[in-house]
Enzyme design. Sequence first.
Site, PDB file in Angstrom:
ATOM      1  NE  ARG A  29       0.028   1.449   3.491  1.00  0.00           N
ATOM      2  CZ  ARG A  29       1.020   2.197   3.553  1.00  0.00           C
ATOM      3  NH1 ARG A  29       2.188   1.787   3.880  1.00  0.00           N
ATOM      4  NH2 ARG A  29       0.760   3.579   3.570  1.00  0.00           N
TER       5      ARG A  29
ATOM      6  CG  ASP B 178      -2.873   8.137  -1.703  1.00  0.00           C
ATOM      7  OD1 ASP B 178      -2.954   8.532  -0.343  1.00  0.00           O
ATOM      8  OD2 ASP B 178      -2.723   6.783  -1.789  1.00  0.00           O
TER       9      ASP B 178
ATOM     10  CE  LYS C 264      -5.152   5.918   4.092  1.00  0.00           C
ATOM     11  NZ  LYS C 264      -6.182   4.944   3.315  1.00  0.00           N
TER      12      LYS C 264
HETATM   13  O1  MRU Z   1      -4.323   3.304   1.965  1.00  0.00           O
HETATM   14  P1  MRU Z   1      -3.229   3.421   2.087  1.00  0.00           P
HETATM   15  O2  MRU Z   1      -2.539   2.873   3.244  1.00  0.00           O
HETATM   16  O3  MRU Z   1      -2.582   3.102   0.705  1.00  0.00           O
HETATM   17  O4  MRU Z   1      -2.917   5.029   1.804  1.00  0.00           O
HETATM   18  C1  MRU Z   1      -1.637   5.571   2.068  1.00  0.00           C
HETATM   19  C2  MRU Z   1      -1.705   7.025   2.054  1.00  0.00           C
HETATM   20  O5  MRU Z   1      -2.419   7.571   1.910  1.00  0.00           O
HETATM   21  C3  MRU Z   1      -0.433   7.814   2.012  1.00  0.00           C
HETATM   22  O6  MRU Z   1      -0.259   8.992   2.876  1.00  0.00           O
HETATM   23  C4  MRU Z   1       0.045   8.114   0.649  1.00  0.00           C
HETATM   24  O7  MRU Z   1      -0.216   7.024  -0.204  1.00  0.00           O
HETATM   25  C5  MRU Z   1       1.177   8.700   0.383  1.00  0.00           C
HETATM   26  S1  MRU Z   1       2.457   7.486   0.342  1.00  0.00           S
HETATM   27  C6  MRU Z   1       4.180   8.130   0.083  1.00  0.00           C
END
Ligand code: MRU
Length: 359
Positions: free
Chosen positions: A53, A241, A252
């Site tokens: 993830r 993301d 997130k």
């Molecule tokens: O649901 P996830 O754990 O994949 O979400 C991750 C995040 O929201 C991170 O903050 C984002 O991907 C940036 S990672 C360098």
Amino acid sequence: MRVSGVSRRTIALSLDGWSVEVIDQRFLPHRFVLERLESAEQVMRAIAEMHVRGAPLIGVAAAYGMSLAMREDPSDEGLRAACELIGRSRPTAINLRWAIDGMRKLLEPQPPSRRAELAYSRAAELCEADVVACRQIGEHGALLLSRLAAERRGPVRVLTHCNAGWLATVDWGTALAPVYVARERGIDIEVWVEETRPRNQGLLTSFELTHEGVPHRLVADNAGGHLMQRGEVDVCIVGTDRTTSQGDVVNKIGTYLKALAAHDTGVPFWVALPRSSYDAALADAAAVVIEERDESEVLEVSGRSTRGEIETVRLAPDGTRARNPAFDVTPARLITGFITERGLTTPSELEAVYGAGRA
Ligand code: MRU
């Protein structure tokens, strides 16, 4: 970065030269488990079920998934089906779409006999490029932290949300890379690690920081605003993301509330943004599909029992319904700036830095 003193990356080609080895993050922080992925279908599941993830890691995993797919069936139909299969794993992080579209453009004009080899070499390039980009983000972010250090007597207190460390990328991380580079330079840092319900990615951040020897404290998500109000946070740094051309940040769930609190209390709010998470084609983040995950992630929680087993327990009474949006949008007006692989920048200058077209 290190786990028990051993240098690790989150993803790599296995010694057999074709399957892919990843850290299965579902078992962290309690167990360090490696998983071998042997098919595009397995990669799709590993992304959807969050064995891997974090936006940059999802992109690289998708690229390896496309490589495995081309090994299985390099025909035009095989290529189309692979894009569709891996593309439906998770909707929000732009890195996934970026990796798949890039692969499709590369492979479509090629004869099927060449596709697998080309896909593997592109995946390896993306993997290395991610490491370089994250290290650069670390260098630029460390300058920011050194400026803050010069203004204070004690350690620089950084608050972060979710996990945007090396476990979310191939290595180094985005939001945590500045912390790691600053520590290399001897800057004293302490990190407030937000728990990040419902998936508790803060525990991954805490795992990373523990193994790198960085002082930190885990706090409940709701504590962030209070700490800012009491002057106990010098800077917030989060990942993303997807960031749009006008500087809206999709990250997130809970990031928006932290940005509001930072704005209200005058705490600088920075976003670590690699080029691969920048969506040049979109200005307003209202159009982004926000992933809705299963209710069970809110209704249940997993952890290590007193017997040392990883167990899942139910928090809510049977029959309780939940809603589980996995991301939110922080508008550009709440963001102090971006730490990019090309330097520090403001939301209004972002287009000039990363351009109008996709990389
Ligand atoms: O649901 P996830 O754990 O994949 O979400 C991750 C995040 O929201 C991170 O903050 C984002 O991907 C940036 S990672 C360098």
